[in-house]
Design a protein around this motif. Sequence first.
Motif, PDB file in Angstrom:
ATOM      1  N   THR A 135     -11.996 -11.300   8.279  1.00  0.00           N
ATOM      2  CA  THR A 135     -11.178 -10.266   8.911  1.00  0.00           C
ATOM      3  C   THR A 135      -9.699 -10.632   8.807  1.00  0.00           C
ATOM      4  O   THR A 135      -8.865  -9.802   8.421  1.00  0.00           O
ATOM      5  N   ALA A 189      -6.868  -8.757   6.428  1.00  0.00           N
ATOM      6  CA  ALA A 189      -5.665  -8.208   7.066  1.00  0.00           C
ATOM      7  C   ALA A 189      -4.404  -8.745   6.384  1.00  0.00           C
ATOM      8  O   ALA A 189      -3.479  -7.974   6.084  1.00  0.00           O
ATOM      9  N   GLU A 209      -1.815  -6.395   4.241  1.00  0.00           N
ATOM     10  CA  GLU A 209      -0.396  -6.368   4.622  1.00  0.00           C
ATOM     11  C   GLU A 209       0.471  -6.713   3.412  1.00  0.00           C
ATOM     12  O   GLU A 209       1.507  -6.084   3.181  1.00  0.00           O
TER      13      GLU A 209
END
Length: 188
Positions: A100, A104, A108
């Motif tokens: 996770t 992320a 980004e």
Amino acid sequence: VIAAQTGVDLARVELLAGDLATAEREVRADCDFLAKTGESYFLSTVAAVLSRVLREQGRDAEALALSKTAETAAAADDVDAQVQWRSVRAPIVARMGDMTGAEALAREATQLAHSAEAPLLQAEAHSDLAEVLQRERIDLDGAAVFGYQVANPEEYGVVEFNSEGVAVSLEEKPAVPKPIPSMPGVAL
């Protein structure tokens, strides 16, 4: 100080050529010098490039530490540095088991990279995202599908996933796109 970041270009060439020892040699001295002098603008990029080289050598602990050096040194408005520390760190975090967090960071990085007109930066960010996603690859008849939200999905393919995260449909450049992840050209 400016001369101390010249190893970055040489290191990138050697990295692409697969000569990791030379890549490390080209950028290590610059990184050490910039850190010693307290300079941060160039250090953020140099540390991120050295982190990438070390990561490719399988030296994840050192690479992670250098990505943190790059993060600390990076100015909030330095898109290149902000992309690089996230991008280089994401596969390390994935290998540590935090999918996770890794995803992320990688997402980004790709989103930030698209705000810069820097093809190499965008390519590295997408490659690192692909590496992260490959660890939890989604198969659709033998294909891996990578998607993320974009502002203009009508210009891309749109992939739909079921509640288990399995890709169930793929529509190329829909006239009226569904509000789901799009595929900006990465399907294997």
